[in-house]
Design an enzyme around this catalytic site. Structure first.
Site, PDB file in Angstrom:
ATOM      1  N   GLU A 147      -9.732  -2.407   5.357  1.00 56.47           N
ATOM      2  CA  GLU A 147     -10.355  -2.256   6.671  1.00 56.47           C
ATOM      3  C   GLU A 147     -11.595  -3.149   6.772  1.00 56.47           C
ATOM      4  OE1 GLU A 147      -9.215  -0.619   9.176  1.00 56.47           O
ATOM      5  OE2 GLU A 147      -7.692   0.684   8.293  1.00 56.47           O
ATOM      6  N   ASP A 201      -7.746  -4.084  14.208  1.00 59.44           N
ATOM      7  CA  ASP A 201      -9.114  -4.401  13.778  1.00 59.44           C
ATOM      8  C   ASP A 201      -9.128  -5.518  12.733  1.00 59.44           C
ATOM      9  OD1 ASP A 201      -7.989  -3.108  11.656  1.00 59.44           O
ATOM     10  OD2 ASP A 201      -9.482  -1.499  11.520  1.00 59.44           O
ATOM     11  N   HIS A 218      -7.248  -5.540   9.963  1.00 58.82           N
ATOM     12  CA  HIS A 218      -6.968  -5.122   8.580  1.00 58.82           C
ATOM     13  C   HIS A 218      -5.656  -5.723   8.085  1.00 58.82           C
ATOM     14  CE1 HIS A 218      -4.937  -1.335  10.362  1.00 58.82           C
ATOM     15  NE2 HIS A 218      -3.970  -1.947   9.708  1.00 58.82           N
ATOM     16  N   ASP A 268       0.806  -1.222   0.000  1.00 52.67           N
ATOM     17  CA  ASP A 268       0.000   0.000   0.000  1.00 52.67           C
ATOM     18  C   ASP A 268       0.838   1.270   0.000  1.00 52.67           C
ATOM     19  OD1 ASP A 268       0.890  -0.598   2.560  1.00 52.67           O
ATOM     20  OD2 ASP A 268      -1.096  -0.949   3.380  1.00 52.67           O
TER      21      ASP A 268
HETATM   22  C1  F6R Z   1       1.444  -1.887   6.129  1.00 52.50           C
HETATM   23  C2  F6R Z   1       0.135  -2.502   6.214  1.00 52.50           C
HETATM   24  C3  F6R Z   1      -0.658  -2.583   7.475  1.00 52.50           C
HETATM   25  C4  F6R Z   1       0.151  -3.052   8.689  1.00 52.50           C
HETATM   26  C5  F6R Z   1      -0.718  -3.103   9.936  1.00 52.50           C
HETATM   27  C6  F6R Z   1       0.085  -3.475  11.161  1.00 52.50           C
HETATM   28  O1  F6R Z   1       1.942  -1.919   4.794  1.00 52.50           O
HETATM   29  O2  F6R Z   1      -0.310  -2.924   5.205  1.00 52.50           O
HETATM   30  O3  F6R Z   1      -1.744  -3.450   7.265  1.00 52.50           O
HETATM   31  O4  F6R Z   1       0.704  -4.304   8.427  1.00 52.50           O
HETATM   32  O5  F6R Z   1      -1.326  -1.873  10.140  1.00 52.50           O
HETATM   33  O6  F6R Z   1       0.968  -2.431  11.457  1.00 52.50           O
HETATM   34  P1  F6R Z   1       2.083  -2.572  12.577  1.00 52.50           P
HETATM   35  O7  F6R Z   1       3.109  -3.536  12.076  1.00 52.50           O
HETATM   36  O8  F6R Z   1       2.664  -1.174  12.690  1.00 52.50           O
HETATM   37  O9  F6R Z   1       1.406  -3.044  13.816  1.00 52.50           O
END
Ligand code: F6R
Length: 242
Positions: free
Chosen positions: A143, A136, A138, A67
């Site tokens: 989301e 959550d 995601h 992303d």
């Molecule tokens: C990042 C991404 C997000 C993260 C998720 C967990 O490219 O796609 O889905 O993997 O938000 O983030 P952290 O590792 O900071 O807990």
């Protein structure tokens, strides 16, 4: 699904880096799907260390990130392109032309997403997709409530995500309101998925994702349907799964 228990964050990072490097050793021109966030930083640092020791060669590898914020250029310190360059690409012998992150500067969402789908298809799909997980559930920027059948698409960030991310920007007005993300469909088409998670705050969502019902309300729950998923998590994150 295979669950691998790590002692702590460092152990999780080393184990994940081991699987990524095994993939590259077995297929030098592998296509790696990569993630940003806090969780993969240790694994990237470990890969850089092994690269410096001469143990891994990234010269033929292609990477495709999950992303990017819409509106941010790759030189912006909060862009995911900048993150990847800083944590991995600038320190290994990968051809930067073979590293892909959605083009945040493309204001035309349809064009940006079609272009990214084209890049993924041209690469022949993803051999190994690294994933973190949001509190959550995601994955990428998918989301809760996101349709499982989407490819790369543009998402509107929720007010809580904008609030949470504002700490990283000079002011809340500078936080992008939209992002481009690989869709769940694309993630599910990866030949192998490697999810990493660390810390007690991920325990509940891991249990829900891997042992609860498969539902778009918990995007990561779809991984139960994937034929080749490895979850590497530390003791705290696995505390509700035994
Ligand atoms: C990042 C991404 C997000 C993260 C998720 C967990 O490219 O796609 O889905 O993997 O938000 O983030 P952290 O590792 O900071 O807990």
């Amino acid at each position: 699904m295979k669950i691998i228990k790590a002692k702590d964050y460092n152990d999780m990072s080393r184990k994940a880096a081991n699987i990524i490097s095994a993939q590259v050793i077995m297929k030098p021109n592998a296509v790696l799907g990569l993630a940003t966030g806090t969780t993969p930083i240790g694994a990237y640092a470990q890969l850089v260390k092994w690269y410096n020791k001469g143990d891994i060669d990234f010269s033929e590898v292609t990477t495709i990130n999950l992303d990017e914020y819409k509106g941010l250029d790759g030189t912006h310190p909060q862009s995911y392109r900048y993150f990847m360059n800083e944590h991995l690409f600038n320190h290994i012998n990968i051809d930067i032309n073979n590293t892909h992150v959605p083009n945040g500067k493309d204001e035309d969402s349809d064009h940006a997403c079609e272009e990214y789908n084209r890049i993924i298809n041209k690469a022949g799909g993803i051999d190994l997709q690294l994933l973190g997980i949001g509190l959550d559930g995601h994955i990428g920027f998918n989301e809760p409530g996101t349709a499982f059948e989407l490819g790369t698409h543009c998402v509107k960030l929720t007010e809580s995500t904008i609030q949470a991310n504002s700490r990283l920007f000079d002011s809340i007005d500078e936080v992008p309101k939209e992002a481009y993300t690989m869709g769940v469909k694309t993630i599910m088409q990866a030949r192998k998925v490697l999810m990493i998670a660390s810390g007690a705050n991920k325990a509940e969502i891991l249990k829900e994702s891997f042992f609860g019902p498969v539902t778009p309300q918990v995007p990561a729950s779809i991984l139960q349907m994937h034929p080749d998923v490895i979850l590497i998590a530390d003791k705290e994150a696995l505390s509700l799964i035994e």
